[in-house]
Write an enzyme that holds these catalytic residues in place. Structure first.
Site, mmCIF file in Angstrom:
data_model
loop_
_atom_site.group_PDB
_atom_site.id
_atom_site.type_symbol
_atom_site.label_atom_id
_atom_site.label_comp_id
_atom_site.label_asym_id
_atom_site.label_seq_id
_atom_site.Cartn_x
_atom_site.Cartn_y
_atom_site.Cartn_z
ATOM 1 C CG ASP B 38 44.408 79.030 85.382
ATOM 2 O OD1 ASP B 38 44.059 77.942 84.974
ATOM 3 O OD2 ASP B 38 44.103 79.750 86.260
ATOM 4 C CE LYS B 96 39.461 78.300 87.144
ATOM 5 N NZ LYS B 96 40.325 77.184 88.102
#
Lengths: 274, 313
Positions: B38, B96
């Site tokens: 991430d 996402k």
């Protein structure tokens, strides 16, 4: 002990290559041991050859350096000159130069006197499958039909030479520059004076780069493949180099290990054991 | 999507054999054995990840730990921020979208994103449907807690699966639970196929509420038919190696790296541990002197409504 072939196992399409190699060895009725390579001891045991698979070349490079495997790999490729095959990221690792690398650059193994362009076609949306006519497979037993041993089961996945090869290009690199004057097209070899060619090889002490396949009319075919359209496309320029060999080092931009087609693995094993 | 819904389960099987799906699952195969991190900004964090040897980065505005702490509705990231990250690194960039939010997916596809994560970490946009993923050119990764959930996502077109775990906690227990459950379900499917053939597979598919053809394929392979990564709570090199030894193909790490004391060092160590996950000597070496780990939240102290893994079906 049977000849051993390794697959560099830091990351990427490792098991796929191992499976294709085993199938190819079985179809040639060759007893070959296939191992994963993560250490110099494992590399040393690969007396017959090594595959560097697809993956992320930035990671492969870093992992090789961290385990102290970068120098042993260079020695394996350039000094011992054992058979080596790189696909996609593996082709990048086996090139002497790479462009479009990450900001801090990237260490390579080398072996092919070429410059490779990373992510040549762009991001994943530009990835494609295209049918290639690979002329160099023509004389391979991988291309003969099932009458030539192997049995019905082994030959179920084999295709005769008349069929094109389904080549998958996934965020793929291409060779965009040859760095050696001895470069020539494999098909043009017979026309050259063999004595002069031998002399050139001796002078440079390195074998010439053989271009084994180009992607004809890449822009057109790329768009056609992206749109799902098949059929003839008009060539544009010479096309990008997507398969090549220089002595013991073989490289492909695409991923034969992601298909059921084992003709390229059979061909490579034949080069090793011929 | 050209697929006729009337073709049912046969349609699903043939979809997965077409070249468009193979390109999607092929990219996932190239990520195997790697770590996906991430990242929340291009200049520092994404470059740290690439230098550490990440095989891909997940572009998002807040890591799950911050989403959890700040509350509110979590949505797709600003396209400007995604583009900056795409420009900063040469490795694949993922992003996402909310569960069921097919327009966020269309936007991410238009941004040329390499992989879309339809993620329970963001606030779900649809409480009945996940996104129909087969028609997208971009590949999708989706979370699961068990085999039936994984197979439902693959039927919808997911080219890669990950455990849900419990994101933003730094507690690996849920990821372990979900991976063990997937393994247990696969063992059951294998046994069913062996003992009762197609009939038993169909009965199990009914219980699992998943596609029978896909379940049979899984039983024959003895593993998920697509790449399966660990996610949700991985915080240390040992956590990453644990998930790999349980059979995962690779690891997602989010808050675990960038909520720790020395992010660069920890990122490198987790990459190394994932590569050499069976070599305890290497694991000992790369677990040494990493500084402070993410403080984290113990999942056992959380209420059910505080968990993200329950989102989606």
């Amino acid at each position: 002990m049977s000849p051993t072939i390794g697959v560099l196992a830091f990351q990427g399409g490792v098991i796929e290559h191992m499976n294709s190699l085993k199938k190819a060895a079985a179809s040639l009725s060759k007893d070959v041991t296939v191992i994963e390579v993560r250490s110099s001891a494992e590399l040393e045991s690969c007396d017959a050859g090594l595959i560097i698979p697809g993956g992320e070349s930035t990671h492969l490079s870093r992992a090789a350096r961290e385990c102290g495997l970068l120098e042993p790999l260079r020695e394996y490729v350039k000094v011992k000159r054992r058979p080596v095959w790189g696909t996609c990221a593996g082709l990048i690792m086996l090139s002497e130069e790479a462009s479009a690398v990450k900001q801090d650059g990237q260490e390579l193994i080398g072996g092919l006197d070429v410059r490779v362009h990373r992510n040549h076609f762009g991001r994943q949306n530009e990835s494609f499958v295209t049918d290639l006519d690979l002329d160099f497979l023509r004389n391979s037993s991988s291309s003969s039909n099932s009458s030539n041993g192997g049995g019905a089961a082994a030959s179920a996945n084999e295709s005769p030479s008349s069929l094109p090869f389904p080549a998958m290009f996934i965020r793929a690199p291409v060779v965009d520059k040859l760095l050696t004057a001895q470069a020539h097209d494999a098909e043009a070899t017979p026309q050259q004076d063999p004595a002069q060619q031998q002399l050139l090889i001796k002078q440079k002490k390195t074998p010439p780069v053989e271009v084994l396949a180009v992607l004809p009319g890449r822009h057109a075919s790329n768009k056609a493949a992206a749109a799902g359209e098949l059929g003839p496309v008009s060539p544009e320029g010479a096309g990008d180099i997507i398969a090549l060999r220089q002595g013991n080092v073989f490289g492909t931009s695409f991923h034969p290990e992601l298909t059921d087609d084992i003709r390229l693995h059979v061909w490579w094993l034949e080069q090793i054991f011929s | 999507m050209t697929n006729n819904t009337a073709t049912g389960s046969n349609g699903v099987a043939s979809d997965r054999n077409d070249s468009s799906f193979k390109l999607k699952s092929g990219l996932a195969q190239m990520l195997k054995g790697g770590v996906i991190m991430d990242v929340t900004d291009a200049k520092q964090v994404a470059r740290i990840a690439e230098e550490a040897g990440a095989v891909a980065v997940m572009a998002l505005e807040r890591v799950p730990a911050d989403i959890r702490a700040e509350g509110g509705v979590a949505r797709m990231s600003d396209p400007g921020m995604i583009k900056e990250i795409q420009a900063a690194v040469t490795i694949p960039v993922m992003a996402k979208a909310r569960i069921g939010h097919f327009v966020e997916c269309q936007i991410l596809e238009a941004l040329d994103i390499d992989f879309i994560d339809e993620s329970e970490v963001l606030t779900p946009a649809d409480d009945a449907f996940h996104v129909e993923k087969s028609g997208f050119k971009s590949p999708f990764v989706c979370g699961c807690r068990n085999l039936p959930e994984a197979l439902r996502r693959i039927t919808e077109g997911a080219a890669m699966i990950r455990t849900k775990g419990e994101a933003g906690t730094g507690d690996v227990v849920e990821a372990v639970k979900h991976m063990r459950q997937v393994n247990h379900d696969i063992a059951r499917a294998k046994a069913a196929l062996q003992e009762g053939g197609d009939l038993a597979i169909r009965a199990l598919a009914r219980e699992f509420e998943c596609d029978a053809t896909l379940l049979k394929e899984t039983a024959e392979l003895g593993r998920l038919p697509v790449v399966n990564f660990a996610a949700g709570g991985v915080a240390t090199p040992a956590d990453a190696a644990l998930m790999m030894q349980l059979g995962c193909d690779g690891v997602f790490v989010g808050s675990g790296i960038f909520k720790s004391g020395d992010a660069a060092k920890r990122a490198q160590a987790i990459v190394k541990a994932t590569t050499h996950f069976r070599d305890a000597k290497v694991l000992a070496e790369c677990s040494t002197g990493l500084g402070e780990a993410m403080v984290g939240i113990s999942v056992s102290s959380m209420r059910a409504d505080q968990k993200m893994a329950g989102r989606g079906w």
